[in-house]
Write an enzyme that holds these catalytic residues in place. Structure first.
Site, mmCIF file in Angstrom:
data_model
loop_
_atom_site.group_PDB
_atom_site.id
_atom_site.type_symbol
_atom_site.label_atom_id
_atom_site.label_comp_id
_atom_site.label_asym_id
_atom_site.label_seq_id
_atom_site.Cartn_x
_atom_site.Cartn_y
_atom_site.Cartn_z
ATOM 1 N N LYS A 220 -12.650 3.927 -5.278
ATOM 2 C CA LYS A 220 -13.392 4.571 -6.365
ATOM 3 C C LYS A 220 -14.908 4.415 -6.318
ATOM 4 O O LYS A 220 -15.595 4.786 -7.267
ATOM 5 C CB LYS A 220 -12.872 4.041 -7.694
ATOM 6 C CG LYS A 220 -13.057 2.536 -7.822
ATOM 7 C CD LYS A 220 -12.696 2.038 -9.203
ATOM 8 C CE LYS A 220 -13.012 0.560 -9.303
ATOM 9 N NZ LYS A 220 -12.661 -0.024 -10.586
ATOM 10 N N TYR B 178 -15.764 10.656 -2.479
ATOM 11 C CA TYR B 178 -14.905 10.170 -3.565
ATOM 12 C C TYR B 178 -14.563 11.318 -4.513
ATOM 13 O O TYR B 178 -13.399 11.545 -4.858
ATOM 14 C CB TYR B 178 -15.606 9.033 -4.331
ATOM 15 C CG TYR B 178 -15.054 8.824 -5.709
ATOM 16 C CD1 TYR B 178 -13.848 8.162 -5.894
ATOM 17 C CD2 TYR B 178 -15.719 9.317 -6.831
ATOM 18 C CE1 TYR B 178 -13.319 7.998 -7.170
ATOM 19 C CE2 TYR B 178 -15.203 9.174 -8.099
ATOM 20 C CZ TYR B 178 -14.001 8.506 -8.267
ATOM 21 O OH TYR B 178 -13.480 8.370 -9.533
ATOM 22 N N ASP C 84 0.857 -1.182 0.000
ATOM 23 C CA ASP C 84 0.000 0.000 0.000
ATOM 24 C C ASP C 84 0.899 1.239 0.000
ATOM 25 O O ASP C 84 1.820 1.327 0.823
ATOM 26 C CB ASP C 84 -0.856 -0.054 1.284
ATOM 27 C CG ASP C 84 -1.942 0.996 1.308
ATOM 28 O OD1 ASP C 84 -1.652 2.173 1.014
ATOM 29 O OD2 ASP C 84 -3.089 0.633 1.645
ATOM 30 N N SER D 264 -11.269 12.499 -12.574
ATOM 31 C CA SER D 264 -12.595 12.029 -12.986
ATOM 32 C C SER D 264 -13.462 13.202 -13.400
ATOM 33 O O SER D 264 -13.318 14.314 -12.873
ATOM 34 C CB SER D 264 -13.261 11.330 -11.795
ATOM 35 O OG SER D 264 -14.644 11.147 -12.033
ATOM 36 N N LYS E 53 -10.858 13.566 -5.528
ATOM 37 C CA LYS E 53 -10.300 13.898 -6.846
ATOM 38 C C LYS E 53 -10.062 15.402 -6.952
ATOM 39 O O LYS E 53 -9.011 15.840 -7.434
ATOM 40 C CB LYS E 53 -11.234 13.411 -7.963
ATOM 41 C CG LYS E 53 -11.410 11.899 -8.033
ATOM 42 C CD LYS E 53 -10.111 11.181 -8.366
ATOM 43 C CE LYS E 53 -10.269 9.676 -8.428
ATOM 44 N NZ LYS E 53 -8.989 8.956 -8.563
ATOM 45 N N ASN F 93 -21.965 0.280 -10.949
ATOM 46 C CA ASN F 93 -21.975 0.939 -12.258
ATOM 47 C C ASN F 93 -22.787 0.139 -13.272
ATOM 48 O O ASN F 93 -22.945 -1.071 -13.161
ATOM 49 C CB ASN F 93 -20.544 1.144 -12.749
ATOM 50 C CG ASN F 93 -19.768 2.052 -11.807
ATOM 51 O OD1 ASN F 93 -18.801 1.622 -11.192
ATOM 52 N ND2 ASN F 93 -20.201 3.287 -11.656
#
Ligand code: UFG
Length: 339
Positions: A84, A148, A58, A124, A152, A198
């Protein structure tokens, strides 16, 4: 060039690794395998015909990250690693902020110490927030509607600040629209660890019999058929955008560049359903249900800047995307096997 790919075992990372190797780059992967199966690596090796150098840790582990940069010659980094899932980020905000921000801070710190100044970052279209006009151009203000998305927005800001302090950096912020599809071999694809959130992964699991039916979240939007419009982009086109951005970083004078990676085409949920049905060759069960909280009516890119500056354009159609997603899902009904 020697490229470190963080999250290289993930969905977009794995497709990009294949294209980097095809373009003659030397690749190094670091992945925590928290959300990826080790089987991905052997499949990448089968496709590329190359043994891959993989570090399994990580990035938040500062010692290991520092060690990696001390030990390996690295010329550039493509940073995919991160959490994500939009919905999960609302449930676990601290985990999302901690994971996505800390990993990037540790990575950028190690890069700075070792004079590695070329970075391509997975941003994104979510940074355009809730009320952006379409098509969305890179100059729009940024905001977010969930943790989330905020990670970004925040990481973009952090990287801009790094480039102000150290103008020798060359940073690409790539704003992805909706990546779907899979490698043409059918051996690499998207493998959600849980119930998919999704559209295309969910539809794929309906088609393969793992889910009963698709729920379409609302058909009362102000769009041609009432279902929301998104800019679905084939993951292979997206990967190609990374190769183009990376090579642009070698010549650009700008410390930070922002590029949308989308097709510029808005496709409705019903259009995707029908394209997927064509790929599968039969009708798929669905029902219309209420809207999903946080969804917007339309999101699609103004892709002109990437075309003009990178010479990159997405070429694959929604039928290509669904055919490739279906090949992957039908050949791997349960995703990647455990190692
Ligand atoms: N949808 C359904 N049923 C489902 C899943 C999705 O009807 O089971 C609909 C959604 O309502 C939406 C469309 O399909 O209208 C696309 O939804 P996705 O969840 O596939 O994608 P989103 O556009 O919501 O989210 C994507 C990425 C996020 C990113 C966001 C904005 O998954 O990471 O785009 O760029 F933040």
């Amino acid at each position: 060039m020697r490229v470190l790919v963080t999250g290289g075992a993930g969905y977009i990372g794995s497709h990009t690794v294949i294209q980097l190797i095809a373009a003659g780059q030397d690749v190094l992967i670091v992945d925590s395998f928290a959300n990826a199966k080790p089987t991905v690596i052997s499949r990448l090796e089968a496709i590329t015909g190359k043994p891959l150098l993989v570090y399994a840790f990580d990035l938040r582990d500062t010692d290991k990250t520092e060690d990696l940069f001390a030990r390996e010659q690295i010329d550039a980094v493509i940073h995919f690693a991160g959490h994500k899932a939009v919905g999960e980020s609302v449930q676990k905000p601290l985990e999302y902020y901690e994971n996505n921000l800390d990993s990037t801070l540790v990575l950028a710190g190690a890069m700075a110490r070792h004079a590695v100044t070329k970075l391509v970052f997975s941003s994104s279209a979510t940074v355009y927030g809730a009320n952006a006009p379409v098509p969305m151009s890179e100059d729009l203000p940024t905001s977010a509607t969930n943790p989330y998305g905020w990670t970004k927005v925040m990481i973009e800001q952090i990287l801009r600040d790094v480039a102000v302090a150290q103008p020798e950096w060359r940073i690409a912020l790539l704003r992805y629209f909706n990546p779907v599809g899979a490698h043409a071999s059918g051996t690499i694809g998207e493998d959600p660890s849980d119930i998919p959130n999704n559209l295309v992964p969910y539809l794929s699991q309906v088609a393969v019999g793992r889910r009963e039916k698709l729920q379409i979240f609302g058909d009362d939007y102000d769009t041609p058929d009432g279902t929301p419009l998104r800019d679905y982009i084939h993951v292979e086109d997206l990967a190609a955008g990374h190769i183009a951005a990376l090579s642009k970083l070698a010549t650009t004078e700008s410390p930070v560049s922002t590029w949308n990676l989308g097709t510029g085409v808005g496709t409705s949920v019903l259009d995707v359903l029908h394209a997927f049905e064509r790929a599968v060759g039969r009708a798929l069960p669905y029902e219309i249900v209420g809207r999903r909280a946080g969804d917007i009516a339309a999101s699609y890119a103004d892709p002109h800047r990437a075309h003009a500056e990178l010479g990159w354009t997405a070429t694959r159609t929604i039928d290509d995307m669904c055919a490739d997603s279906w090949r992957w899902q039908s050949q791997n009904p349960n995703g990647y096997p455990d190692a």
